[in-house]
Design a protein around this motif. Structure first.
Motif, PDB file in Angstrom:
ATOM      1  N   ALA A 114     -16.354   6.037  10.663  1.00  0.00           N
ATOM      2  CA  ALA A 114     -15.193   6.660  10.009  1.00  0.00           C
ATOM      3  C   ALA A 114     -13.944   6.453  10.853  1.00  0.00           C
ATOM      4  CB  ALA A 114     -15.449   8.149   9.769  1.00  0.00           C
ATOM      5  N   ASP A 115     -14.060   6.648  12.156  1.00  0.00           N
ATOM      6  CA  ASP A 115     -12.929   6.469  13.054  1.00  0.00           C
ATOM      7  C   ASP A 115     -12.445   5.019  13.035  1.00  0.00           C
ATOM      8  OD1 ASP A 115     -11.129   7.604  15.124  1.00  0.00           O
ATOM      9  OD2 ASP A 115     -12.154   6.140  16.407  1.00  0.00           O
ATOM     10  N   SER A 116     -13.375   4.083  13.018  1.00  0.00           N
ATOM     11  CA  SER A 116     -13.023   2.666  12.966  1.00  0.00           C
ATOM     12  C   SER A 116     -12.276   2.325  11.671  1.00  0.00           C
ATOM     13  CB  SER A 116     -14.295   1.822  13.089  1.00  0.00           C
ATOM     14  OG  SER A 116     -14.004   0.463  12.885  1.00  0.00           O
ATOM     15  N   LEU A 117     -12.740   2.862  10.549  1.00  0.00           N
ATOM     16  CA  LEU A 117     -12.070   2.631   9.270  1.00  0.00           C
ATOM     17  C   LEU A 117     -10.651   3.192   9.294  1.00  0.00           C
ATOM     18  CD1 LEU A 117     -15.057   3.540   6.940  1.00  0.00           C
ATOM     19  CD2 LEU A 117     -14.019   1.265   7.135  1.00  0.00           C
ATOM     20  N   LEU A 118     -10.491   4.388   9.849  1.00  0.00           N
ATOM     21  CA  LEU A 118      -9.159   4.999   9.919  1.00  0.00           C
ATOM     22  C   LEU A 118      -8.238   4.233  10.862  1.00  0.00           C
ATOM     23  CD1 LEU A 118     -10.091   8.769   9.850  1.00  0.00           C
ATOM     24  CD2 LEU A 118      -8.949   7.456   8.046  1.00  0.00           C
ATOM     25  N   ARG A 119      -8.782   3.737  11.956  1.00  0.00           N
ATOM     26  CA  ARG A 119      -7.962   2.925  12.872  1.00  0.00           C
ATOM     27  C   ARG A 119      -7.461   1.672  12.163  1.00  0.00           C
ATOM     28  NH1 ARG A 119      -8.467   3.883  18.596  1.00  0.00           N
ATOM     29  NH2 ARG A 119      -9.942   5.564  18.972  1.00  0.00           N
ATOM     30  N   THR A 120      -8.351   1.046  11.391  1.00  0.00           N
ATOM     31  CA  THR A 120      -7.957  -0.149  10.631  1.00  0.00           C
ATOM     32  C   THR A 120      -6.863   0.207   9.637  1.00  0.00           C
ATOM     33  OG1 THR A 120     -10.163  -1.118  10.855  1.00  0.00           O
ATOM     34  CG2 THR A 120      -8.788  -1.960   9.068  1.00  0.00           C
ATOM     35  N   ALA A 121      -7.046   1.301   8.901  1.00  0.00           N
ATOM     36  CA  ALA A 121      -6.049   1.726   7.917  1.00  0.00           C
ATOM     37  C   ALA A 121      -4.702   1.982   8.585  1.00  0.00           C
ATOM     38  CB  ALA A 121      -6.534   2.969   7.178  1.00  0.00           C
ATOM     39  N   LEU A 122      -4.713   2.664   9.718  1.00  0.00           N
ATOM     40  CA  LEU A 122      -3.459   2.994  10.393  1.00  0.00           C
ATOM     41  C   LEU A 122      -2.843   1.784  11.089  1.00  0.00           C
ATOM     42  CD1 LEU A 122      -4.345   6.546  11.673  1.00  0.00           C
ATOM     43  CD2 LEU A 122      -2.727   5.921   9.858  1.00  0.00           C
ATOM     44  N   HIS A 123      -3.651   0.795  11.416  1.00  0.00           N
ATOM     45  CA  HIS A 123      -3.113  -0.462  11.935  1.00  0.00           C
ATOM     46  C   HIS A 123      -2.339  -1.182  10.825  1.00  0.00           C
ATOM     47  CE1 HIS A 123      -2.783  -4.153  14.215  1.00  0.00           C
ATOM     48  NE2 HIS A 123      -3.245  -4.799  13.159  1.00  0.00           N
ATOM     49  N   LEU A 124      -2.895  -1.125   9.608  1.00  0.00           N
ATOM     50  CA  LEU A 124      -2.248  -1.762   8.460  1.00  0.00           C
ATOM     51  C   LEU A 124      -1.006  -0.996   8.002  1.00  0.00           C
ATOM     52  CD1 LEU A 124      -5.502  -2.555   6.487  1.00  0.00           C
ATOM     53  CD2 LEU A 124      -3.996  -4.230   7.572  1.00  0.00           C
ATOM     54  N   ASP A 125      -1.068   0.323   8.072  1.00  0.00           N
ATOM     55  CA  ASP A 125       0.035   1.182   7.619  1.00  0.00           C
ATOM     56  C   ASP A 125       0.128   2.388   8.555  1.00  0.00           C
ATOM     57  OD1 ASP A 125       1.942   2.695   6.332  1.00  0.00           O
ATOM     58  OD2 ASP A 125       0.793   2.962   4.480  1.00  0.00           O
ATOM     59  N   PRO A 126       0.851   2.227   9.675  1.00  0.00           N
ATOM     60  CA  PRO A 126       0.907   3.282  10.697  1.00  0.00           C
ATOM     61  C   PRO A 126       1.450   4.620  10.206  1.00  0.00           C
ATOM     62  CG  PRO A 126       1.866   1.243  11.524  1.00  0.00           C
ATOM     63  CD  PRO A 126       1.616   1.045  10.060  1.00  0.00           C
ATOM     64  N   ASP A 127       2.176   4.623   9.099  1.00  0.00           N
ATOM     65  CA  ASP A 127       2.774   5.865   8.593  1.00  0.00           C
ATOM     66  C   ASP A 127       2.013   6.443   7.410  1.00  0.00           C
ATOM     67  OD1 ASP A 127       4.849   5.706  10.484  1.00  0.00           O
ATOM     68  OD2 ASP A 127       5.954   4.315   9.201  1.00  0.00           O
ATOM     69  N   ASN A 128       0.826   5.950   7.137  1.00  0.00           N
ATOM     70  CA  ASN A 128       0.049   6.435   5.995  1.00  0.00           C
ATOM     71  C   ASN A 128      -0.358   7.885   6.242  1.00  0.00           C
ATOM     72  OD1 ASN A 128      -2.582   6.970   4.504  1.00  0.00           O
ATOM     73  ND2 ASN A 128      -1.842   5.093   3.529  1.00  0.00           N
ATOM     74  N   VAL A 129       0.169   8.769   5.417  1.00  0.00           N
ATOM     75  CA  VAL A 129      -0.030  10.210   5.624  1.00  0.00           C
ATOM     76  C   VAL A 129      -1.514  10.572   5.517  1.00  0.00           C
ATOM     77  CG1 VAL A 129       0.514  12.499   4.734  1.00  0.00           C
ATOM     78  CG2 VAL A 129       2.295  10.766   4.876  1.00  0.00           C
ATOM     79  N   ARG A 130      -2.209  10.078   4.486  1.00  0.00           N
ATOM     80  CA  ARG A 130      -3.638  10.412   4.344  1.00  0.00           C
ATOM     81  C   ARG A 130      -4.431   9.949   5.560  1.00  0.00           C
ATOM     82  NH1 ARG A 130      -6.689   8.276  -0.338  1.00  0.00           N
ATOM     83  NH2 ARG A 130      -8.283   9.628   0.500  1.00  0.00           N
ATOM     84  N   GLY A 131      -4.111   8.752   6.060  1.00  0.00           N
ATOM     85  CA  GLY A 131      -4.810   8.233   7.238  1.00  0.00           C
ATOM     86  C   GLY A 131      -4.513   9.053   8.479  1.00  0.00           C
ATOM     87  N   LEU A 132      -3.247   9.431   8.647  1.00  0.00           N
ATOM     88  CA  LEU A 132      -2.872  10.240   9.814  1.00  0.00           C
ATOM     89  C   LEU A 132      -3.540  11.604   9.772  1.00  0.00           C
ATOM     90  CD1 LEU A 132       0.918   9.325   9.971  1.00  0.00           C
ATOM     91  CD2 LEU A 132      -0.817   8.756  11.689  1.00  0.00           C
ATOM     92  N   VAL A 133      -3.554  12.227   8.601  1.00  0.00           N
ATOM     93  CA  VAL A 133      -4.188  13.543   8.476  1.00  0.00           C
ATOM     94  C   VAL A 133      -5.680  13.429   8.742  1.00  0.00           C
ATOM     95  CG1 VAL A 133      -4.777  15.378   6.831  1.00  0.00           C
ATOM     96  CG2 VAL A 133      -2.438  14.502   6.944  1.00  0.00           C
ATOM     97  N   ALA A 134      -6.325  12.431   8.148  1.00  0.00           N
ATOM     98  CA  ALA A 134      -7.771  12.261   8.339  1.00  0.00           C
ATOM     99  C   ALA A 134      -8.095  11.981   9.797  1.00  0.00           C
ATOM    100  CB  ALA A 134      -8.287  11.129   7.450  1.00  0.00           C
ATOM    101  N   ARG A 135      -7.277  11.193  10.441  1.00  0.00           N
ATOM    102  CA  ARG A 135      -7.532  10.849  11.847  1.00  0.00           C
ATOM    103  C   ARG A 135      -7.330  12.062  12.737  1.00  0.00           C
ATOM    104  NH1 ARG A 135      -6.806   7.553  16.159  1.00  0.00           N
ATOM    105  NH2 ARG A 135      -8.871   7.202  16.966  1.00  0.00           N
ATOM    106  N   GLY A 136      -6.466  12.980  12.305  1.00  0.00           N
ATOM    107  CA  GLY A 136      -6.207  14.179  13.091  1.00  0.00           C
ATOM    108  C   GLY A 136      -7.312  15.207  13.052  1.00  0.00           C
ATOM    109  N   LYS A 137      -8.242  15.059  12.096  1.00  0.00           N
ATOM    110  CA  LYS A 137      -9.325  16.053  11.956  1.00  0.00           C
ATOM    111  C   LYS A 137     -10.311  15.931  13.078  1.00  0.00           C
ATOM    112  CE  LYS A 137      -9.182  16.861   7.040  1.00  0.00           C
ATOM    113  NZ  LYS A 137      -9.897  16.846   5.797  1.00  0.00           N
TER     114      LYS A 137
END
Length: 163
Positions: A140-163
């Motif tokens: 899950a962490d790896s998927l979120l890192r990939t998402a945030l690499h593609l879109d560093p400001d993605n709110v859903r990704g940032l919130v999910a990564r913060g959990k």
């Protein structure tokens, strides 16, 4: 606005009944309404029969399945979506959410009306190991890192990564 959008999408599917984009868009519109997930799933499966590699339909189907608690089927659909497009943000983030917070096990009724069991207890109750849980959370962490690499400001990704 939702009813008008659905009406327009229904007209589009009547005019183009074989178009997976129209079917998927209609499914996404009806999916937002309580109790209409079965219709959304039917439309998505119809779109996928027409076009098995339709990314949006695959991703939306995975989300419908995850919402219904069918983690194994949802995971398979998310994997298929990410095979079609490894950079598909909605699939990356939703798949990560499924892995990080899987649906409760069928015997979670033991906890009905109380605080849900901790994730490690869910893992034990479902026959999984703590090591499997660690792998799932790492994925899950790896998927979120990939998402945030593609879109560093993605709110859903940032919130999910913060959990």
């Amino acid at each position: 606005a939702g009813a008008e959008a659905e009406r327009l999408l229904r007209r589009a599917t009547e005019q183009m009944p074989l178009d997976p984009d129209a079917l998927c868009s209609l499914a996404a519109a009806v999916r937002r309404e309580e109790g209409r997930e079965p219709l959304a799933e039917l439309l998505l499966r119809q779109a996928l029969r027409r076009s098995p590699d339709h990314l949006q339909s695959t991703s939306h189907l995975a989300m419908v399945l995850a919402g219904r608690g069918e983690a194994v089927a949802a995971e398979g659909a998310f994997r298929t979506a990410l095979h079609l497009d490894p950079a598909h943000l909605p699939s990356l983030i939703s798949y990560a959410a499924l892995l990080a917070d899987p649906p409760p096990p069928s015997n979670a009724s033991l906890y009905a009306g109380s605080i849900p069991p901790p994730t490690h207890l869910v893992t034990v109750l479902t026959g999984g190991s703590v090591e499997e849980e660690r792998r799932r959370v790492a994925k899950a962490d790896s998927l979120l890192r990939t998402a945030l690499h593609l879109d560093p400001d993605n709110v859903r990704g940032l919130v999910a990564r913060g959990k």
